[in-house]
Design a protein around this motif. Structure first.
Motif, short mmCIF file in Angstrom:
data_model
loop_
_atom_site.label_atom_id
_atom_site.label_comp_id
_atom_site.label_asym_id
_atom_site.label_seq_id
_atom_site.Cartn_x
_atom_site.Cartn_y
_atom_site.Cartn_z
N GLU A 28 0.82 -1.21 0.00
CA GLU A 28 0.00 0.00 0.00
C GLU A 28 0.85 1.26 0.00
OE1 GLU A 28 -3.34 0.06 -0.47
OE2 GLU A 28 -2.94 -2.06 -0.83
N ARG A 29 1.99 1.23 0.71
CA ARG A 29 2.86 2.40 0.69
C ARG A 29 3.50 2.58 -0.69
NH1 ARG A 29 3.84 1.09 6.20
NH2 ARG A 29 5.68 -0.21 5.77
N LEU A 30 3.90 1.48 -1.32
CA LEU A 30 4.46 1.57 -2.67
C LEU A 30 3.47 2.27 -3.61
CD1 LEU A 30 5.91 -2.03 -3.14
CD2 LEU A 30 7.25 0.07 -3.22
N LEU A 31 2.24 1.84 -3.57
CA LEU A 31 1.22 2.41 -4.46
C LEU A 31 0.85 3.83 -4.03
CD1 LEU A 31 -0.96 -0.81 -4.72
CD2 LEU A 31 0.55 0.11 -6.49
N GLY A 32 0.79 4.05 -2.72
CA GLY A 32 0.47 5.39 -2.24
C GLY A 32 1.51 6.41 -2.64
N HIS A 33 2.77 6.00 -2.66
CA HIS A 33 3.83 6.91 -3.11
C HIS A 33 3.79 7.07 -4.63
CE1 HIS A 33 6.47 6.21 0.73
NE2 HIS A 33 5.33 6.82 0.98
N ALA A 34 3.47 6.00 -5.34
CA ALA A 34 3.41 6.08 -6.81
C ALA A 34 2.45 7.18 -7.26
CB ALA A 34 3.01 4.74 -7.40
N VAL A 35 1.31 7.27 -6.64
CA VAL A 35 0.31 8.24 -7.09
C VAL A 35 0.62 9.66 -6.62
CG1 VAL A 35 -1.49 6.50 -7.30
CG2 VAL A 35 -1.26 7.77 -5.15
N LEU A 128 9.16 6.26 -8.21
CA LEU A 128 8.82 6.41 -6.80
C LEU A 128 8.63 5.04 -6.14
CD1 LEU A 128 6.49 9.55 -6.68
CD2 LEU A 128 8.90 9.34 -6.05
N MET A 129 8.10 4.07 -6.88
CA MET A 129 8.00 2.72 -6.33
C MET A 129 9.37 2.11 -6.11
SD MET A 129 4.67 0.85 -8.00
CE MET A 129 4.94 1.31 -9.71
N LEU A 130 10.29 2.33 -7.06
CA LEU A 130 11.65 1.80 -6.90
C LEU A 130 12.33 2.39 -5.66
CD1 LEU A 130 12.97 1.97 -10.60
CD2 LEU A 130 12.07 -0.02 -9.40
N LEU A 131 12.17 3.69 -5.46
CA LEU A 131 12.79 4.34 -4.30
C LEU A 131 12.12 3.90 -3.00
CD1 LEU A 131 13.28 7.95 -5.72
CD2 LEU A 131 15.01 6.17 -5.44
N THR A 132 10.82 3.75 -3.02
CA THR A 132 10.11 3.29 -1.83
C THR A 132 10.55 1.89 -1.45
OG1 THR A 132 8.18 4.65 -2.38
CG2 THR A 132 7.84 2.86 -0.81
#
Length: 203
Positions: A28-35, A128-132
């Motif tokens: 959820e954090r990966l996706l939350g950061h992506a958007v 952003l997903m890669l960095l997260t």
């Protein structure tokens, strides 16, 4: 983790521990950061296909792997990833947004765009997903879907026609991995890529 450390530690991971799933809250954090990625006109014309079930991941690899390419080497390690996220771009969302009164491009002509921002913005989201992933102690890898396998991928997962996959991101806990030959190239020095005031050509 400090942001500078996240950036410096980011690399493409091609082998994963198949016995350690990515926790739901981390997904959820990966996706939350992506958007939270920037998007032209705040169009947000992206879509993310999340594949964390074993059957879905297997279907992804069957659909996207070129015929005759075995499941050995780098692909064998990639297939161990417990999570795959496929970011998609939607050009229509951008053409519609820029046809609105505050933009005024009512002809919806893609030639008005100096670059395909729909793809660029989906790429920002992927980064952003890669960095997260690094910040969460995970590894990740962004890679392309071969052009001849895009339609089989679409068919396998019912992807709507207006959405185009820009690539895929595997995510998981890293396992021992061989060093990619590409890394032997090293990072290019700043002075070879940065031009101040005027573009200069090194001899």
């Amino acid at each position: 983790m400090e942001f500078r450390d996240v950036v410096r530690r980011r690399r493409m991971v091609r082998n994963y521990d198949p016995d350690r799933p990515v926790p739901v809250e981390v997904v959820e954090r990966l996706l939350g950061h992506a958007v939270r990625a920037p998007s032209a006109g705040f169009s947000q014309g992206w879509g993310f296909l999340v594949l964390d079930a074993g059957a879905d991941r297997e279907l992804f690899w069957r659909a996207t792997t070129p015929e005759g390419q075995g499941m050995t080497g780098w692909l064998a390690g990639m297939r161990r990833a417990p999570l795959i996220v496929v970011p998609h771009s939607n050009r229509s969302a951008y053409l519609d947004r820029y046809a609105e009164p505050d933009k005024g491009w009512t002809d919806r002509d893609p030639a008005r765009w100096p670059a395909p921002y729909w793809d660029i913005d989906a790429g920002f989201a992927a980064l952003l997903m890669l960095l997260t992933a690094v910040d969460e102690g995970l590894g990740a890898c962004f890679f392309g879907i071969p052009p001849q396998r895009v339609q089989p991928f679409r068919d396998a997962f019912g992807v709507p026609a207006e959405f185009a996959p820009i690539g895929a991101v595997t995510v998981g806990y890293p396992a021992p991995d061989r060093r990619s030959p590409s890394l032997e190239r090293g990072h290019r020095p700043l002075e070879s890529v940065v031009h101040r005031g005027r573009w200069t050509t090194s001899v």
